[in-house]
Design a protein around this motif. Structure first.
Motif, short mmCIF file in Angstrom:
data_model
loop_
_atom_site.label_atom_id
_atom_site.label_comp_id
_atom_site.label_asym_id
_atom_site.label_seq_id
_atom_site.Cartn_x
_atom_site.Cartn_y
_atom_site.Cartn_z
N PRO A 32 14.54 -14.48 82.02
CA PRO A 32 14.94 -15.13 83.26
C PRO A 32 13.88 -14.97 84.33
N ALA A 33 13.91 -15.83 85.32
CA ALA A 33 12.95 -15.77 86.42
C ALA A 33 13.49 -14.83 87.49
N SER A 34 12.86 -13.68 87.65
CA SER A 34 13.26 -12.71 88.67
C SER A 34 12.42 -12.95 89.92
N LEU A 35 13.09 -13.18 91.04
CA LEU A 35 12.44 -13.59 92.28
C LEU A 35 12.70 -12.59 93.38
N MET A 36 11.80 -12.60 94.37
CA MET A 36 12.00 -11.86 95.61
C MET A 36 11.93 -12.84 96.77
N LEU A 37 12.85 -12.67 97.71
CA LEU A 37 12.92 -13.54 98.87
C LEU A 37 12.69 -12.71 100.13
N ALA A 38 11.64 -13.02 100.86
CA ALA A 38 11.40 -12.41 102.16
C ALA A 38 11.97 -13.34 103.22
N VAL A 39 13.00 -12.88 103.92
CA VAL A 39 13.77 -13.74 104.82
C VAL A 39 13.57 -13.29 106.26
N GLY A 40 13.23 -14.23 107.11
CA GLY A 40 13.18 -14.00 108.55
C GLY A 40 14.19 -14.89 109.24
N CYS A 41 15.02 -14.31 110.10
CA CYS A 41 16.04 -15.07 110.83
C CYS A 41 15.54 -15.35 112.24
N GLU A 42 15.66 -16.58 112.66
CA GLU A 42 15.20 -16.99 113.98
C GLU A 42 16.23 -17.89 114.63
N ASP A 43 16.08 -18.09 115.93
CA ASP A 43 17.10 -18.80 116.71
C ASP A 43 18.47 -18.19 116.47
N VAL A 44 18.53 -16.86 116.42
CA VAL A 44 19.80 -16.17 116.20
C VAL A 44 20.60 -16.22 117.50
N ARG A 45 21.78 -16.77 117.44
CA ARG A 45 22.60 -16.93 118.64
C ARG A 45 23.95 -16.25 118.42
N MET A 46 24.29 -15.38 119.36
CA MET A 46 25.52 -14.62 119.29
C MET A 46 26.41 -14.99 120.47
N ARG A 47 27.71 -14.84 120.28
CA ARG A 47 28.66 -15.04 121.38
C ARG A 47 29.77 -14.01 121.22
N HIS A 48 29.93 -13.18 122.24
CA HIS A 48 30.94 -12.12 122.22
C HIS A 48 30.79 -11.25 120.97
N GLY A 49 29.55 -10.95 120.63
CA GLY A 49 29.29 -10.07 119.50
C GLY A 49 29.43 -10.74 118.14
N ARG A 50 29.67 -12.02 118.11
CA ARG A 50 29.84 -12.76 116.85
C ARG A 50 28.67 -13.72 116.64
N LEU A 51 28.25 -13.85 115.39
CA LEU A 51 27.20 -14.80 115.08
C LEU A 51 27.70 -16.22 115.25
N ARG B 175 18.69 -19.67 112.05
CA ARG B 175 17.81 -20.34 111.10
C ARG B 175 17.18 -19.29 110.22
N VAL B 176 17.16 -19.54 108.91
CA VAL B 176 16.48 -18.65 107.98
C VAL B 176 15.20 -19.32 107.50
N HIS B 177 14.12 -18.54 107.48
CA HIS B 177 12.86 -18.95 106.87
C HIS B 177 12.63 -18.01 105.69
N ILE B 178 12.33 -18.56 104.54
CA ILE B 178 12.30 -17.77 103.32
C ILE B 178 11.02 -18.03 102.55
N ASP B 179 10.31 -16.97 102.21
CA ASP B 179 9.17 -17.03 101.30
C ASP B 179 9.62 -16.46 99.96
N ILE B 180 9.40 -17.23 98.89
CA ILE B 180 9.89 -16.86 97.57
C ILE B 180 8.70 -16.51 96.68
N SER B 181 8.79 -15.37 96.02
CA SER B 181 7.73 -14.93 95.11
C SER B 181 8.32 -14.57 93.75
N ARG B 182 7.45 -14.64 92.76
CA ARG B 182 7.83 -14.31 91.38
C ARG B 182 6.72 -13.44 90.80
N ASP B 183 7.09 -12.23 90.41
CA ASP B 183 6.10 -11.29 89.88
C ASP B 183 4.94 -11.10 90.85
N GLY B 184 5.25 -11.08 92.12
CA GLY B 184 4.24 -10.84 93.13
C GLY B 184 3.44 -12.06 93.56
#
Length: 372
Positions: free
Chosen positions: A126-145, A149-158
């Motif tokens: 199987p293809a084993s992957l790693m996802l490096a995720v950065g969240c941006e434009d995170v907006r909260m209201r009264h402590g709730r999400l 937006r998620v930005h994701i870089d996907i790698s396989r075996d480095g």
């Protein structure tokens, strides 16, 4: 905000240690809104910052639905589903969104990395992957999400194999019930229309075809089969986003038949819900490009005379240049003086994150996004 890992002596967010296996088991199916465990692709997660995460994912050698002719490469559309699941997991596990809340996906995109399809080669495991995720434009209201937006870089075996992005908005069960109304659940679903011939859209089985022919050129009816085991993994009161992407891919393949092609880049914006009990048209058109082997296609899904989703795909032959080179003669079909080549689809750029910023709630507005 709940943390995925406990703080250590070196800082509030620990980097993964050598003893943690990101691919030991799948995450809970509820965290990615799936009913079938076999459709869960995420296998591990860890927070590395307030808006940064590392995720593990694994694709089977051959998926029952997301599968390319020849079985030499993994289907790039698996990237879209993996990105979708990543956004849901981070919303629940990273930001504490309660179970039962709905996620509205406003756009979704991916693009293959520098190795192109070579990075998605099917191997003996199987293809084993790693996802490096950065969240941006995170907006909260009264402590709730509220949204992110998620930005994701996907790698396989480095090695990088691709990247993508998605914008999600959170809707409480009560707000969703008011938005959709009780009649949506009670709607009687019509019998799916006859499918387009499977070989014309790159499919082997008629049950996997999501387009039905019409008398209009390059226009089809969206074929919605609520019994499909993958596209309708769980009960929904609207057309799911992954069905929209599959319709776009099949429409692009139909335009380029008989040459088998694959969407190496895809950018989709969802403008409103697509209802299950009303006809939806799928309209496709070639866009010009300087490289005749890598051709962009634009696909619109239109219901009740209004655009519900807009998809742009960059298609490449399965046996085409895996490195994305454009050194072959350009396809001159449709060239006219003054024509300008269409720009290829691009993944939305990163932007700064904002916390405790008032959100632009569009729930109840005439322009409704599509729920994931």
């Amino acid at each position: 905000m709940p943390l995925i890992v406990e703080p250590d002596a070196h800082g509030p967010y620990a980097h993964p240690g050598p003893g943690y296996d990101f691919h030991e088991r799948t995450v809970s199916r509820h965290l990615v809104h799936r009913t079938s465990v076999s459709e869960v692709f995420l296998t591990g997660w860890q927070a590395t910052g307030p808006y940064d995460f590392l995720l593990g994912a694994q694709w089977p050698r051959l998926h029952a639905f997301y599968r390319l002719p020849g079985d030499r490469f993994h289907d790039p559309v698996l990237m879209a589903e993996t990105i979708r699941q990543a956004g849901l997991l981070i919303g629940h596990a990273g930001f504490g969104v309660p179970r039962g809340h709905h996620f509205v996906m406003e756009d979704l995109s991916y693009a293959l990395g520098p190795d192109g399809l070579r990075g998605l080669a099917v191997t003996t495991g199987p293809a084993s992957l790693m996802l490096a995720v950065g969240c941006e434009d995170v907006r909260m209201r009264h402590g709730r999400l509220v949204s992110l937006r998620v930005h994701i870089d996907i790698s396989r075996d480095g090695h990088p194999i691709g990247h993508g992005s998605g914008q999600l908005r959170v809707v409480s069960p009560a707000s969703y019930a008011r938005l959709r109304g009780p009649e949506r659940r009670a709607a009687t679903l019509p019998r799916p229309p006859a499918p387009t011939a499977p070989e014309l859209v790159g499919r082997a089985q008629p049950t996997d075809v999501v387009l039905s022919p019409t008398l209009r050129p390059d226009t089809w009816l969206l074929r919605t089969d609520a019994g499909h085991p993958v596209l309708f993994d769980h009960e929904l009161d609207h057309v799911p986003g992954m069905l929209v992407l599959e319709a776009a891919r099949q429409a692009a393949q139909r335009l380029r038949h008989p040459e088998p092609v694959v969407p190496v880049e895809l950018v989709t914006s969802f403008d409103r819900y697509i209802e299950l009990d009303r006809p939806c048209l799928v309209q496709a058109v070639h866009e010009q490009a300087p490289d005749g082997r890598r051709l962009p296609v634009r696909v619109l899904l239109v219901q009740d005379g209004r655009t519900a989703a807009d998809c742009r795909l960059l298609t490449e032959p399965i046996d085409g240049p895996a490195d994305g080179s454009a050194d072959r003669p350009a396809d001159r079909r449709g060239d006219r003086p003054g024509d300008r080549p269409a720009e290829p689809p691009t993944v939305p750029a990163r932007r700064e994150a904002f916390d405790d910023r008032p959100a632009d709630q569009r729930i109840g507005s005439p322009r409704l996004p599509l729920a994931s």
